[in-house]
Design a protein around this motif. Structure first.
Motif, PDB file in Angstrom:
ATOM      1  N   ARG A   1      -3.604  38.250  20.085  1.00  0.00           N
ATOM      2  CA  ARG A   1      -2.266  37.699  20.251  1.00  0.00           C
ATOM      3  C   ARG A   1      -2.265  36.253  19.753  1.00  0.00           C
ATOM      4  O   ARG A   1      -3.312  35.606  19.672  1.00  0.00           O
ATOM      5  CB  ARG A   1      -1.838  37.755  21.727  1.00  0.00           C
ATOM      6  N   LEU A   2      -1.083  35.774  19.445  1.00  0.00           N
ATOM      7  CA  LEU A   2      -0.946  34.434  18.893  1.00  0.00           C
ATOM      8  C   LEU A   2      -0.427  33.499  19.990  1.00  0.00           C
ATOM      9  O   LEU A   2       0.572  33.807  20.634  1.00  0.00           O
ATOM     10  CB  LEU A   2       0.077  34.512  17.763  1.00  0.00           C
TER      11      LEU A   2
ATOM     12  N   ALA B   1       8.284  47.048  11.338  1.00  0.00           N
ATOM     13  CA  ALA B   1       8.061  46.980  12.788  1.00  0.00           C
ATOM     14  C   ALA B   1       6.945  45.995  13.141  1.00  0.00           C
ATOM     15  O   ALA B   1       6.912  45.422  14.220  1.00  0.00           O
ATOM     16  CB  ALA B   1       7.730  48.364  13.321  1.00  0.00           C
ATOM     17  N   GLU B   2       6.005  45.815  12.222  1.00  0.00           N
ATOM     18  CA  GLU B   2       4.884  44.916  12.475  1.00  0.00           C
ATOM     19  C   GLU B   2       4.819  43.825  11.426  1.00  0.00           C
ATOM     20  O   GLU B   2       5.348  43.980  10.317  1.00  0.00           O
ATOM     21  CB  GLU B   2       3.573  45.707  12.426  1.00  0.00           C
ATOM     22  N   THR B   3       4.158  42.734  11.788  1.00  0.00           N
ATOM     23  CA  THR B   3       3.892  41.688  10.812  1.00  0.00           C
ATOM     24  C   THR B   3       2.396  41.419  10.825  1.00  0.00           C
ATOM     25  O   THR B   3       1.779  41.326  11.885  1.00  0.00           O
ATOM     26  CB  THR B   3       4.670  40.400  11.147  1.00  0.00           C
ATOM     27  N   ARG B   4       1.818  41.332   9.643  1.00  0.00           N
ATOM     28  CA  ARG B   4       0.391  41.053   9.528  1.00  0.00           C
ATOM     29  C   ARG B   4       0.225  39.566   9.249  1.00  0.00           C
ATOM     30  O   ARG B   4       0.899  39.009   8.371  1.00  0.00           O
ATOM     31  CB  ARG B   4      -0.193  41.871   8.376  1.00  0.00           C
ATOM     32  N   LEU B   5      -0.662  38.927  10.012  1.00  0.00           N
ATOM     33  CA  LEU B   5      -0.896  37.505   9.812  1.00  0.00           C
ATOM     34  C   LEU B   5      -2.331  37.282   9.376  1.00  0.00           C
ATOM     35  O   LEU B   5      -3.259  37.821   9.985  1.00  0.00           O
ATOM     36  CB  LEU B   5      -0.663  36.724  11.111  1.00  0.00           C
TER      37      LEU B   5
ATOM     38  N   THR C   1      -7.521  38.464  10.797  1.00  0.00           N
ATOM     39  CA  THR C   1      -6.286  39.223  10.579  1.00  0.00           C
ATOM     40  C   THR C   1      -5.711  39.641  11.920  1.00  0.00           C
ATOM     41  O   THR C   1      -6.448  40.109  12.789  1.00  0.00           O
ATOM     42  CB  THR C   1      -6.587  40.478   9.737  1.00  0.00           C
ATOM     43  N   LEU C   2      -4.410  39.476  12.084  1.00  0.00           N
ATOM     44  CA  LEU C   2      -3.707  39.908  13.296  1.00  0.00           C
ATOM     45  C   LEU C   2      -2.581  40.833  12.878  1.00  0.00           C
ATOM     46  O   LEU C   2      -1.974  40.632  11.839  1.00  0.00           O
ATOM     47  CB  LEU C   2      -3.028  38.730  14.002  1.00  0.00           C
ATOM     48  N   ILE C   3      -2.281  41.823  13.724  1.00  0.00           N
ATOM     49  CA  ILE C   3      -1.087  42.626  13.502  1.00  0.00           C
ATOM     50  C   ILE C   3      -0.234  42.521  14.755  1.00  0.00           C
ATOM     51  O   ILE C   3      -0.667  42.919  15.835  1.00  0.00           O
ATOM     52  CB  ILE C   3      -1.444  44.087  13.183  1.00  0.00           C
ATOM     53  N   LEU C   4       0.941  41.922  14.627  1.00  0.00           N
ATOM     54  CA  LEU C   4       1.813  41.708  15.780  1.00  0.00           C
ATOM     55  C   LEU C   4       3.104  42.481  15.606  1.00  0.00           C
ATOM     56  O   LEU C   4       3.615  42.593  14.491  1.00  0.00           O
ATOM     57  CB  LEU C   4       2.188  40.221  15.881  1.00  0.00           C
ATOM     58  N   PRO C   5       3.663  42.995  16.733  1.00  0.00           N
ATOM     59  CA  PRO C   5       5.010  43.543  16.639  1.00  0.00           C
ATOM     60  C   PRO C   5       5.932  42.423  16.141  1.00  0.00           C
ATOM     61  O   PRO C   5       5.884  41.306  16.671  1.00  0.00           O
ATOM     62  CB  PRO C   5       5.341  43.912  18.088  1.00  0.00           C
ATOM     63  N   THR C   6       6.726  42.707  15.128  1.00  0.00           N
ATOM     64  CA  THR C   6       7.588  41.670  14.550  1.00  0.00           C
ATOM     65  C   THR C   6       8.476  41.052  15.622  1.00  0.00           C
ATOM     66  O   THR C   6       8.729  39.843  15.611  1.00  0.00           O
ATOM     67  CB  THR C   6       8.428  42.281  13.409  1.00  0.00           C
ATOM     68  N   ALA C   7       8.893  41.868  16.588  1.00  0.00           N
ATOM     69  CA  ALA C   7       9.768  41.379  17.659  1.00  0.00           C
ATOM     70  C   ALA C   7       9.085  40.329  18.534  1.00  0.00           C
ATOM     71  O   ALA C   7       9.751  39.593  19.250  1.00  0.00           O
ATOM     72  CB  ALA C   7      10.228  42.561  18.514  1.00  0.00           C
ATOM     73  N   GLU C   8       7.738  40.269  18.525  1.00  0.00           N
ATOM     74  CA  GLU C   8       7.027  39.322  19.386  1.00  0.00           C
ATOM     75  C   GLU C   8       6.569  38.065  18.662  1.00  0.00           C
ATOM     76  O   GLU C   8       5.856  37.244  19.225  1.00  0.00           O
ATOM     77  CB  GLU C   8       5.791  40.010  20.000  1.00  0.00           C
ATOM     78  N   LEU C   9       6.957  37.906  17.392  1.00  0.00           N
ATOM     79  CA  LEU C   9       6.526  36.711  16.646  1.00  0.00           C
ATOM     80  C   LEU C   9       7.204  35.468  17.218  1.00  0.00           C
ATOM     81  O   LEU C   9       8.422  35.439  17.371  1.00  0.00           O
ATOM     82  CB  LEU C   9       6.942  36.837  15.182  1.00  0.00           C
ATOM     83  N   PRO C  10       6.425  34.416  17.537  1.00  0.00           N
ATOM     84  CA  PRO C  10       7.070  33.178  17.981  1.00  0.00           C
ATOM     85  C   PRO C  10       7.931  32.633  16.840  1.00  0.00           C
ATOM     86  O   PRO C  10       7.581  32.781  15.671  1.00  0.00           O
ATOM     87  CB  PRO C  10       5.885  32.241  18.241  1.00  0.00           C
TER      88      PRO C  10
END
Ligand SMILES: Nc1ncnc2c1ncn2[C@@H]1O[C@H](COP(=O)(O)OP(=O)(O)OP(=O)(O)O)[C@@H](O)[C@H]1O
Ligand SMILES: [Mg+2]
Length: 363
Positions: A294-295, A318-322, A333-342
């Protein structure tokens, strides 16, 4: 039809391989493969191209003989049993349907060869046609069917004579992504309904994870690990398995040691911890899947935390890769639900990559 399904379930067999090897001239295609496929199991053989999956399947079928080792069927030696006596069902990538026969005739073919009575053939063909979702297509020829429908005919033809084992070699590789998903659901249902032992070859990791009771991972003719999907994904036995099953971050650890609570080591001046669980001997890295990280914008009190900067973001719906970069130059590498991106983050933002100690593992 219920009777037919019951008969198939009763016939499901267990197969065993002990020390199976195969050489072609000086080339070793398989070395020392030992495994058991339980009655009614759905075992997937997974591995890169050339790792020996098809060779092993052909050895199980009896169309190839092993150079060494032995095979059993329900505990009895079948190493020298010819393919036609094993009578396993087989489905391949190129469906190999008879082009001049209708769907019904194609499916009936194995029973005609067995000289079953006409009434029985009619009953079983119509039952299996319903089962694989081909109702209404029985009078068509293969050329008049879509790829997915042709694959269903091949499945029906392999299942109709109630084989003790069904062998499938990349049966969906010619299908597009959506159809592939549908056929996977179909395959899961057919496996549950028939209760037959399935041995399925793929080099698609997500297909293997979605369908199998267990996965056998091959690399260069060797069996690397055989275990349930969750175990191979979350507790891979080697770096090869960890990397083959999807994205993974592997961080080198210095001064690795273990205590009653787990194991820990230093990464760029921070201590990172993971469960010790039998993996410590020879381990020098901590592995963590991108979806468990998590970020955070400030350092949290608990969990593993690595300071980094965002390098770039890739929007995947649905997801964003960081992609993050640590001060020492390591990539994460992180994969976060796009809805949870700060909000307000972007390339260059200083962040903390954080994950629970229990989610990582040592390699
Ligand atoms: N009849 C043969 N003669 C010589 N070499 C062979 C023969 N059959 C297979 N091989 C070799 O054995 C190795 C394993 O082949 P195999 O077909 O089992 O791989 P695979 O895991 O099924 O790969 P793919 O995912 O590409 O289908 C390959 O290097 C292949 O070239
Ligand atoms: Mg193959």
């Amino acid at each position: 039809m219920v009777e037919d399904i019951k008969a198939t379930r009763n016939r499901a067999a267990e197969i065993g391989a002990t020390g199976v090897g195969k050489t072609f001239g000086a080339f070793t295609a398989l070395s020392d493969i030992s495994l058991t496929v339980g009655r009614g199991e759905f075992l997937t053989l997974l591995g890169p191209s050339g790792s020996g999956k098809t060779t092993f399947l052909m050895i199980l079928s009896g169309f190839e003989a092993p150079t060494s080792g032995r095979l059993t069927l329900d505990g009895r030696d079948m190493t020298a049993t010819p393919a036609e006596e094993r009578a396993f069902g087989m489905v391949f990538q190129g469906y190999a349907l008879f082009p001049h026969m209708t769907v019904e005739e194609n499916i009936a073919f194995p029973l005609k060869v067995q000289k079953r009575p006409a009434a029985e053939i009619r009953r079983r063909v119509s039952g299996i046609i319903e089962m694989v979702g081909l109702g209404g297509h029985g009078h068509k020829r293969p050329a008049g069917l879509s790829g997915g429908q042709q694959q269903r005919v091949a499945l029906a033809r392999a299942l109709i004579y109630q084989p003790p084992v069904l062998l499938l070699d990349e049966p969906f590789s010619a299908l597009d992504k959506n159809l592939r998903g549908q056929m996977q659901d179909e395959m899961r249902r057919l496996h549950q309904e028939t209760g037959t032992t399935f041995v399925f070859v793929t080099h698609d990791q997500s297909e293997a994870l979605a369908l199998s009771t267990r996965i056998a991972i091959f690399e260069k003719g060797r069996l690397q690990q055989i275990a349930a999907p969750r175990e191979v994904y979350e507790r891979p036995a080697s770096r090869f398995v960890a990397e083959f099953l999807g994205d993974i971050n592997i961080l080198p650890l210095a001064d690795l040691s273990s205590d009653a609570q787990g194991a820990g080591g230093r990464f760029e001046g921070q201590v990172l911890r993971a469960p010790a669980a039998g993996h410590l001997a020879g381990a020098n890295s901590l592995a963590i899947r991108p979806e468990y990280i998590r970020l955070h914008l400030s350092r949290p009190d608990t969990g593993n935390a690595v300071a980094a900067r965002i390098d770039h973001l890739t929007y995947l719906g649905a997801e964003t890769r960081l992609a993050l970069c640590t001060p020492g130059g390591a990539g994460l590498t992180l994969i976060l639900p796009t809805a949870e991106l700060p909000s307000g983050i972007g390339p260059g933002t200083p962040v903390w990559a954080v994950w629970p100690e229990t989610r990582g593992f040592l390699l």
